[in-house]
Write a protein that holds these residues in place. Structure first.
Motif, short mmCIF file in Angstrom:
data_model
loop_
_atom_site.label_atom_id
_atom_site.label_comp_id
_atom_site.label_asym_id
_atom_site.label_seq_id
_atom_site.Cartn_x
_atom_site.Cartn_y
_atom_site.Cartn_z
N ARG A 120 0.85 -1.19 0.00
CA ARG A 120 0.00 0.00 0.00
C ARG A 120 0.89 1.24 0.00
O ARG A 120 1.78 1.38 0.84
N LEU A 121 0.61 2.14 -0.94
CA LEU A 121 1.28 3.43 -0.98
C LEU A 121 0.34 4.45 -0.36
O LEU A 121 -0.76 4.69 -0.87
N VAL A 122 0.76 5.05 0.75
CA VAL A 122 -0.10 5.92 1.54
C VAL A 122 0.44 7.34 1.54
O VAL A 122 1.65 7.55 1.75
N GLY A 123 -0.43 8.31 1.33
CA GLY A 123 -0.05 9.71 1.41
C GLY A 123 -0.85 10.41 2.49
O GLY A 123 -2.08 10.27 2.55
N LEU A 124 -0.16 11.15 3.34
CA LEU A 124 -0.82 11.93 4.39
C LEU A 124 -1.02 13.35 3.86
O LEU A 124 -0.05 14.03 3.50
N VAL A 125 -2.28 13.79 3.81
CA VAL A 125 -2.63 15.06 3.17
C VAL A 125 -3.34 15.96 4.17
O VAL A 125 -4.28 15.53 4.85
N GLN A 126 -2.90 17.19 4.23
CA GLN A 126 -3.59 18.20 5.03
C GLN A 126 -4.46 19.03 4.10
O GLN A 126 -3.96 19.66 3.17
N VAL A 127 -5.77 19.04 4.35
CA VAL A 127 -6.72 19.78 3.52
C VAL A 127 -7.15 21.03 4.28
O VAL A 127 -7.78 20.95 5.33
N ASP A 128 -6.79 22.19 3.74
CA ASP A 128 -7.03 23.45 4.46
C ASP A 128 -8.50 23.70 4.72
O ASP A 128 -8.90 24.08 5.83
N SER A 129 -9.34 23.47 3.69
CA SER A 129 -10.76 23.79 3.83
C SER A 129 -11.47 22.88 4.83
O SER A 129 -12.50 23.25 5.39
#
Length: 417
Positions: free
Chosen positions: A16-25
């Motif tokens: 599994r390729l996992v990306g941690l994303v911060q979404v401003d809205s």
């Protein structure tokens, strides 16, 4: 919007390729992932590349700048302004240009693999690409080595509550085995988090994100075309766009635009036994293997099959058009209109039933009228009609005679000289 971290995790017979994303809205962090059987672990590249197409369009929709912290392809990073320019020109009010920054743009070394993947969903376009690269001589250069099916791309993962994708996967594997091609079956949750309309916006970006998640193993990935070069419309996957998602390692290729969709069906798919046995296009099947035969996409596919005399062979469809097919067939934009015009041309070329030809012709003329009026006020429609009939048409009538007179005068003056 920030891509904070990328990690490749191997566990429970999966990679599994996992990306941690911060979404401003949303003021929160989310995880998006691409998952495959463990045997494809060497195909999965631990970089930001796969997440960039998945995040760029949502960032443009939200008007959030995009910050990429992990390693990213320098080639892909350089192409992002052009990708944004195209989408913003197409959809200026929906997709805004944003600032994209990256901490580690890197020129990757090219790898020596010659493996080529193609997305395959048992649909018209993917079957055409499959036939083109396995059963006919191809100028592409490299043989097709893998078919790719991704759960969570065609529909969000939450739709697959009843395991309806299992029969689809079984049929895809049967087609792949018959051609001695490997099959990559995976899943992603990108559409669970980003609710962009698939066709116009997210189609190419979503497929590109899957392609780049496999960039350590695939030298090229083919995205089957939706439209032909004759009809290049604003659409998520396009010959203007798809190649721009490529990196130094993996070429993303828009494939099949040399042929219109109607021709794909009537000249190629009808000759392939697997296409006639497993073809699926339905928008009502929630990712399953069936075709309802009554939705606009089914009718748009059944018409070329009927006109070419092969509808009864396509066993995933009813053997007759619904009686109200002309009402089901939609012409709501230029994209729909081009498909209808191509179907009418096929009907005329093979001298199809006159009633069907006349019905198609009427449908197209009504569709043109609808598109002419679409988005206009009543006053705007009246003004446009007045312009056409009282200014443009009279001018067109006298334009050529005036040109002829002027040409004659010029010729007379030249002779006198």
């Amino acid at each position: 919007m920030k891509l904070l971290h990328v990690e490749k995790i191997i566990a429970n017979d999966t990679v599994r390729l996992v990306g941690l994303v911060q979404v401003d809205s949303l003021d929160q962090e989310i995880e998006i992932y691409f998952e495959y059987p463990q045997r494809f672990a060497d195909f999965v590249s631990e970089s930001a590349d796969a997440f960039v197409p998945a995040l760029l369009l949502p960032a443009m929709e939200k008007g959030e700048n995009l910050e990429i912290k992990p390693l990213i392809s320098a080639k892909l990073f350089r192409n992002l302004p052009t990708i944004q320019d195209i989408f913003h020109q197409w959809y200026p009010s929906q997709l805004k240009k944003v600032l994209v920054t990256a901490e580690s743009p890197t020129n990757y070394d090219q790898k020596s693999t010659s493996k080529v993947g193609a997305f395959f969903s048992l649909g018209v376009d993917s079957f055409y690409t499959f036939i083109k690269h396995t059963k006919t001589p191809s100028n592409f250069g490299l043989p097709l080595s893998h078919l790719i099916y991704m759960k969570g791309i065609e529909r969000p993962l939450r739709i697959y509550k009843h395991g309806q994708e299992k029969k689809v996967i079984s049929r895809i594997m049967e087609v792949a085995n018959a051609a001695s091609i490997d099959c990559i079956v995976g899943e992603t949750n990108i559409r669970n988090h980003f609710n962009l309309q698939w066709g116009p916006y997210y189609h190419g970006a979503g497929l590109a994100s899957v392609s780049l998640s496999l960039s350590a193993g695939l030298e090229s990935v083919l995205i089957p075309s939706t439209d032909s070069y004759k009809d290049v419309f604003p659409w998520g996957t396009s010959p203007l766009l798809d190649h721009l998602w490529s990196t130094e390692k993996t070429n993303i290729v828009h494939d099949g635009s040399e042929t219109q969709r109607v021709e794909k069906i009537a000249k190629f798919l009808v000759k392939d036994p697997f296409a006639m046995k497993y073809l699926r296009v339905c928008t009502n099947n929630e990712g399953g293997e069936t075709n309802c035969g009554t939705c606009p996409k089914c009718v748009r596919t059944m018409l070329p099959l009927l006109i070419s005399g092969h509808l009864e062979k396509a066993i995933t469809f009813p053997d007759k058009l619904p009686s109200n097919w002309n009402r089901i067939l939609q012409i709501q934009d230029t994209h729909d209109l081009s498909h209808a015009v191509a179907i009418l041309k096929l009907a005329k070329d093979v001298k199809a039933d006159e009633k069907l030809v006349n019905t198609l012709h009427s449908k197209i003329e009504n569709g043109k009228a609808y598109l002419f009026c679409k988005g206009k006020t009543i006053a705007g429609v009246v003004a446009s009609i007045l312009h056409v009939y009282f200014i443009k048409k009279p001018f067109d009538l006298v334009k050529q005679p005036i040109k002829d007179i002027l040409n004659s005068l010029n010729l007379y003056s030249a002779n006198q000289s």
